[in-house]
Write a protein that holds these residues in place. Structure first.
Motif, PDB file in Angstrom:
ATOM      1  N   GLY A  30       0.781  -1.226   0.000  1.00 19.06           N
ATOM      2  CA  GLY A  30       0.000   0.000   0.000  1.00 19.06           C
ATOM      3  C   GLY A  30       0.811   1.274   0.000  1.00 19.06           C
ATOM      4  N   ARG A  31       1.861   1.352   0.803  1.00 20.52           N
ATOM      5  CA  ARG A  31       2.613   2.600   0.902  1.00 20.52           C
ATOM      6  C   ARG A  31       3.320   2.942  -0.401  1.00 20.52           C
ATOM      7  N   SER A  32       4.029   1.974  -0.959  1.00 20.39           N
ATOM      8  CA  SER A  32       4.715   2.247  -2.218  1.00 20.39           C
ATOM      9  C   SER A  32       3.706   2.467  -3.338  1.00 20.39           C
ATOM     10  N   GLY A  33       2.595   1.729  -3.297  1.00 17.75           N
ATOM     11  CA  GLY A  33       1.559   1.915  -4.309  1.00 17.75           C
ATOM     12  C   GLY A  33       0.955   3.301  -4.258  1.00 17.75           C
ATOM     13  N   ALA A  34       0.672   3.789  -3.041  1.00 18.65           N
ATOM     14  CA  ALA A  34       0.119   5.132  -2.895  1.00 18.65           C
ATOM     15  C   ALA A  34       1.100   6.186  -3.390  1.00 18.65           C
ATOM     16  N   PHE A  35       2.386   5.968  -3.125  1.00 23.24           N
ATOM     17  CA  PHE A  35       3.409   6.905  -3.599  1.00 23.24           C
ATOM     18  C   PHE A  35       3.428   6.959  -5.125  1.00 23.24           C
ATOM     19  N   HIS A  36       3.502   5.792  -5.760  1.00 19.79           N
ATOM     20  CA  HIS A  36       3.540   5.743  -7.223  1.00 19.79           C
ATOM     21  C   HIS A  36       2.258   6.313  -7.831  1.00 19.79           C
ATOM     22  N   MET A  37       1.121   5.987  -7.240  1.00 19.16           N
ATOM     23  CA  MET A  37      -0.147   6.485  -7.763  1.00 19.16           C
ATOM     24  C   MET A  37      -0.209   8.005  -7.692  1.00 19.16           C
ATOM     25  N   SER A  38       0.183   8.574  -6.561  1.00 24.42           N
ATOM     26  CA  SER A  38       0.126  10.031  -6.407  1.00 24.42           C
ATOM     27  C   SER A  38       1.099  10.721  -7.348  1.00 24.42           C
ATOM     28  N   MET A  39       2.292  10.175  -7.513  1.00 26.16           N
ATOM     29  CA  MET A  39       3.284  10.782  -8.407  1.00 26.16           C
ATOM     30  C   MET A  39       2.820  10.711  -9.864  1.00 26.16           C
ATOM     31  N   ALA A  40       2.209   9.590 -10.234  1.00 26.94           N
ATOM     32  CA  ALA A  40       1.718   9.441 -11.606  1.00 26.94           C
ATOM     33  C   ALA A  40       0.582  10.428 -11.880  1.00 26.94           C
ATOM     34  N   LEU A  41      -0.331  10.567 -10.922  1.00 23.78           N
ATOM     35  CA  LEU A  41      -1.423  11.522 -11.086  1.00 23.78           C
ATOM     36  C   LEU A  41      -0.890  12.948 -11.199  1.00 23.78           C
ATOM     37  N   ALA A  42       0.095  13.281 -10.370  1.00 18.65           N
ATOM     38  CA  ALA A  42       0.676  14.626 -10.417  1.00 18.65           C
ATOM     39  C   ALA A  42       1.391  14.877 -11.740  1.00 18.65           C
ATOM     40  N   THR A  43       2.079  13.864 -12.250  1.00 14.31           N
ATOM     41  CA  THR A  43       2.776  14.002 -13.532  1.00 14.31           C
ATOM     42  C   THR A  43       1.787  14.284 -14.656  1.00 14.31           C
ATOM     43  N   ALA A  44       0.698  13.523 -14.685  1.00 14.87           N
ATOM     44  CA  ALA A  44      -0.327  13.764 -15.710  1.00 14.87           C
ATOM     45  C   ALA A  44      -0.995  15.117 -15.510  1.00 14.87           C
ATOM     46  N   PHE A  45      -1.253  15.475 -14.256  1.00 13.99           N
ATOM     47  CA  PHE A  45      -1.924  16.740 -13.960  1.00 13.99           C
ATOM     48  C   PHE A  45      -1.119  17.921 -14.482  1.00 13.99           C
ATOM     49  N   TYR A  46       0.189  17.892 -14.301  1.00 15.46           N
ATOM     50  CA  TYR A  46       1.010  19.021 -14.714  1.00 15.46           C
ATOM     51  C   TYR A  46       1.320  19.007 -16.216  1.00 15.46           C
ATOM     52  N   CYS A  47       0.625  18.128 -16.934  1.00 18.91           N
ATOM     53  CA  CYS A  47       0.609  18.170 -18.404  1.00 18.91           C
ATOM     54  C   CYS A  47      -0.763  18.598 -18.905  1.00 18.91           C
ATOM     55  N   ASN A  48      -1.782  17.887 -18.442  1.00 21.39           N
ATOM     56  CA  ASN A  48      -3.163  18.163 -18.857  1.00 21.39           C
ATOM     57  C   ASN A  48      -4.080  17.609 -17.774  1.00 21.39           C
ATOM     58  N   TYR A  49      -4.630  18.498 -16.950  1.00 23.43           N
ATOM     59  CA  TYR A  49      -5.363  18.038 -15.773  1.00 23.43           C
ATOM     60  C   TYR A  49      -6.689  17.375 -16.104  1.00 23.43           C
ATOM     61  N   ILE A  50      -7.214  17.586 -17.313  1.00 22.85           N
ATOM     62  CA  ILE A  50      -8.477  16.927 -17.682  1.00 22.85           C
ATOM     63  C   ILE A  50      -8.305  15.407 -17.657  1.00 22.85           C
ATOM     64  N   ILE A  51      -7.116  14.935 -18.053  1.00 20.85           N
ATOM     65  CA  ILE A  51      -6.853  13.500 -18.109  1.00 20.85           C
ATOM     66  C   ILE A  51      -6.986  12.858 -16.737  1.00 20.85           C
ATOM     67  N   VAL A  52      -6.643  13.595 -15.690  1.00 22.61           N
ATOM     68  CA  VAL A  52      -6.608  13.050 -14.337  1.00 22.61           C
ATOM     69  C   VAL A  52      -8.012  12.718 -13.829  1.00 22.61           C
ATOM     70  N   ILE A  53      -8.996  13.485 -14.263  1.00 20.41           N
ATOM     71  CA  ILE A  53     -10.351  13.332 -13.720  1.00 20.41           C
ATOM     72  C   ILE A  53     -10.885  11.921 -13.946  1.00 20.41           C
ATOM     73  N   GLY A  54     -10.781  11.428 -15.172  1.00 21.33           N
ATOM     74  CA  GLY A  54     -11.273  10.093 -15.483  1.00 21.33           C
ATOM     75  C   GLY A  54     -10.559   9.021 -14.695  1.00 21.33           C
ATOM     76  N   ASN A  55      -9.244   9.186 -14.513  1.00 25.15           N
ATOM     77  CA  ASN A  55      -8.480   8.200 -13.752  1.00 25.15           C
ATOM     78  C   ASN A  55      -8.909   8.155 -12.290  1.00 25.15           C
ATOM     79  N   ILE A  56      -9.118   9.309 -11.691  1.00 26.25           N
ATOM     80  CA  ILE A  56      -9.516   9.344 -10.288  1.00 26.25           C
ATOM     81  C   ILE A  56     -10.887   8.696 -10.104  1.00 26.25           C
ATOM     82  N   ILE A  57     -11.842   9.034 -10.966  1.00 29.54           N
ATOM     83  CA  ILE A  57     -13.179   8.432 -10.859  1.00 29.54           C
ATOM     84  C   ILE A  57     -13.105   6.922 -11.070  1.00 29.54           C
ATOM     85  N   ALA A  58     -12.280   6.474 -12.030  1.00 29.36           N
ATOM     86  CA  ALA A  58     -12.145   5.035 -12.292  1.00 29.36           C
ATOM     87  C   ALA A  58     -11.533   4.312 -11.099  1.00 29.36           C
ATOM     88  N   ILE A  59     -10.560   4.933 -10.445  1.00 27.04           N
ATOM     89  CA  ILE A  59      -9.960   4.316  -9.251  1.00 27.04           C
ATOM     90  C   ILE A  59     -11.007   4.175  -8.158  1.00 27.04           C
TER      91      ILE A  59
END
Length: 524
Positions: free
Chosen positions: A176-205
């Motif tokens: 869980g801890r490493s997974g949460a770290f990777h998940m948050s970093m991946a979401l932040a990486t996508a967000f700082y490119c195009n935040y619209i993409i992040v919305i679908g991923n968060i709802i799907a999770i």
């Protein structure tokens, strides 16, 4: 149980890496940056000067919809987050300002995406065959290669999507801890490119966690902690750029036609819908062959972790499509993060349900080298496409020198104009800024009467992506300017957009006259 790593398998992975590197890097500067790429590049150049992607350097103003829309009161670009501008600026600082340097970090991330996908798929399925098929689907994807070779955020969000799935997989498997770290970093990486993409991923999770929480203890704890870490990383941009002010750009007009368009593009460039017939054919065959007593037709068992990851993949697809369909315009770039999602699903489907090796490899060949399986899809998802060998055609294109209208005009201006000259054109023309360093006056937002007369007038920009009627020279300029005809390649207006249906693979054989106006020397 993982399969052993034999010398032959190692050789296959090495060959795949070499092929990917060639697809990413060969002739990377073979054609000039088009409008969106040049937007990123000129903002990156300003990052090098000022530390921030400012929209004006005192000479040129970078704007798409007017400074009040895409920049703040301090002339800092806020239309999109800045990650790709900083990646490009870093490349410029090391290699100098050039077409190759502009695209290099994104091509490198394309290569890393293939490597990370291989690692992810092997972790999930623990077989080299599934891994190799998934990677083959990615690196023979025309859509992936075209977008990864762009000076734009596309390869970053593809990499981030794979990274996100890896983080979710770790959470599902109890890390869980490493997974949460990777998940948050991946979401932040996508967000700082195009935040619209992040919305679908968060709802799907969220939907996935709701469906698997009974068999995954404490999964909410780690997912919420990952979301919280992402929120902290995203907060600075949200508070600074106030993205809610762009809500007026969203619309639900033509919602159904957009969904149909995206479905067609997915069928031809990501996931042939004919593949969905394979599980149905498997169960029908099994039913009429004595209940599957023959071991050769038994499907590969689905492990619980595989099932949960695939659940997320199937959920995220319709959610992303629903969200991007309210975005303005029709652009395949909006759903490029789904490319690795479909690659994983294709590999899993083929290995799980097609147990006859020769048939499975034949399907992989058809999938990777042709669009035959897409042609076999439903009639409503095939219009405008013909049988072809997309990846072969694309690789021939990459290996072939290309010249277009923009090359011809830029070469003329380097010979006949100076960087101190100015051009009036009713378009943004970021590529001309990048390649000539001249002052580009966007007539859509600046009145020519309020400034000294320009040195040149262009009825239409050489990099304009729309087939538009050229503008007439303003009356107050006409008596002081002389028309000049330049012979240029009759290239497609959208020929460098990374959309396979619009991309111009080879240099146009025909040429045409391109009219521009030069200010008479006696009036300077």
């Amino acid at each position: 149980m993982t399969t052993p790593l034999r010398h032959g398998v190692v050789a296959v992975y090495i060959v795949l890496t070499i092929i990917t590197a060639m697809a990413m890097f060969y002739n990377l500067g073979g054609r000039p940056l088009w409008g969106d790429e040049a937007e990123t590049a000129v903002l990156a150049a300003n990052v090098m000067k000022y530390g921030l992607p400012v929209s004006t350097d005192g000479k040129n103003t970078i704007t798409l919809y007017g400074k009040a829309v895409d920049s703040n009161d301090n002339n800092v670009w806020t239309w999109r987050p800045w990650l790709d501008e900083y990646l490009t600026a870093a490349s410029f600082s090391m290699l100098g300002k050039s077409t190759v340097a502009a695209r290099l970090p994104f091509a490198f991330l394309g290569l890393l995406s293939a490597i990370l996908l291989a690692r992810l798929v092997y972790k999930i399925y623990e077989t080299h065959e599934t891994t190799i098929i998934a990677v083959l689907c990615l690196i023979t994807s025309e859509l992936f290669i075209l977008h990864a070779r762009q000076c734009r955020y596309y390869s970053v969000v593809i990499f981030a999507e794979i990274w996100l799935i890896l983080g979710l997989y770790r959470i599902i498997r109890g890390r869980g801890r490493s997974g949460a770290f990777h998940m948050s970093m991946a979401l932040a990486t996508a967000f700082y490119c195009n935040y619209i993409i992040v919305i679908g991923n968060i709802i799907a999770i969220v939907f996935t966690v709701i469906l698997v929480q009974e068999r995954r203890q404490r999964i909410w704890r780690y997912v919420i902690s990952g979301f919280a870490a992402f929120a902290l990383m995203a907060a600075p941009w949200i508070l600074y750029a106030r993205p809610w002010s762009q809500a007026g750009q969203l619309n639900n007009r033509l919602y159904i036609p957009k969904l149909h368009y995206y479905a067609v593009e997915i069928n031809f460039h990501m996931f042939p819908f004919a593949l969905l017939l394979i599980p149905a054919a498997y169960f029908i065959f099994r039913r009429f062959s004595g209940g599957g007593q023959n071991i050769s037709i038994e499907k590969t068992p689905i492990q619980p972790a595989q099932k949960d990851v695939e659940l997320f993949l199937w959920i995220v697809i319709p959610l992303q499509l629903a969200i991007i369909s309210i975005m303005p315009g029709l652009f395949v770039r909006y759903f490029v993060p789904l490319i690795p999602v479909f690659c994983i699903l294709q590999a899993a489907l083929l290995v799980r349900y097609v147990k006859v090796g020769l048939l499975r490899y034949a399907l992989v060949g058809l999938l990777c080298l042709t669009n035959i399986l897409s042609i076999l899809g439903l009639y409503f998802f095939r219009y405008g496409h013909k049988p072809a060998f997309p990846i072969i055609n694309l690789m021939r294109s990459i290996a072939t020198p290309y010249e277009g209208r923009l090359d011809d005009v830029a070469a003329f201006l380097k010979k006949e104009a100076t960087p101190n000259d100015s051009i009036l054109v009713f378009d943004s023309e970021f590529p001309l800024i990048f390649y000539t360093d001249m002052r580009i006056i966007d007539g859509r937002f600046i009145s020519g009467r309020d400034m000294p007369p320009p040195d040149w007038f262009f009825p239409i920009g050489p990099s304009c992506v729309f087939d538009m009627k050229p503008d007439n020279i303003p009356d107050y300029l006409s008596k002081d300017f002389t028309p000049i005809e330049i012979e240029v390649h009759k290239s497609k207006r959208a020929g460098s957009i990374p959309d396979p249906d619009k991309y111009e693979y080879f240099t146009a054989k025909e040429k045409e006259k391109f009219v521009i106006y030069r200010r008479n020397s006696g009036t300077k």
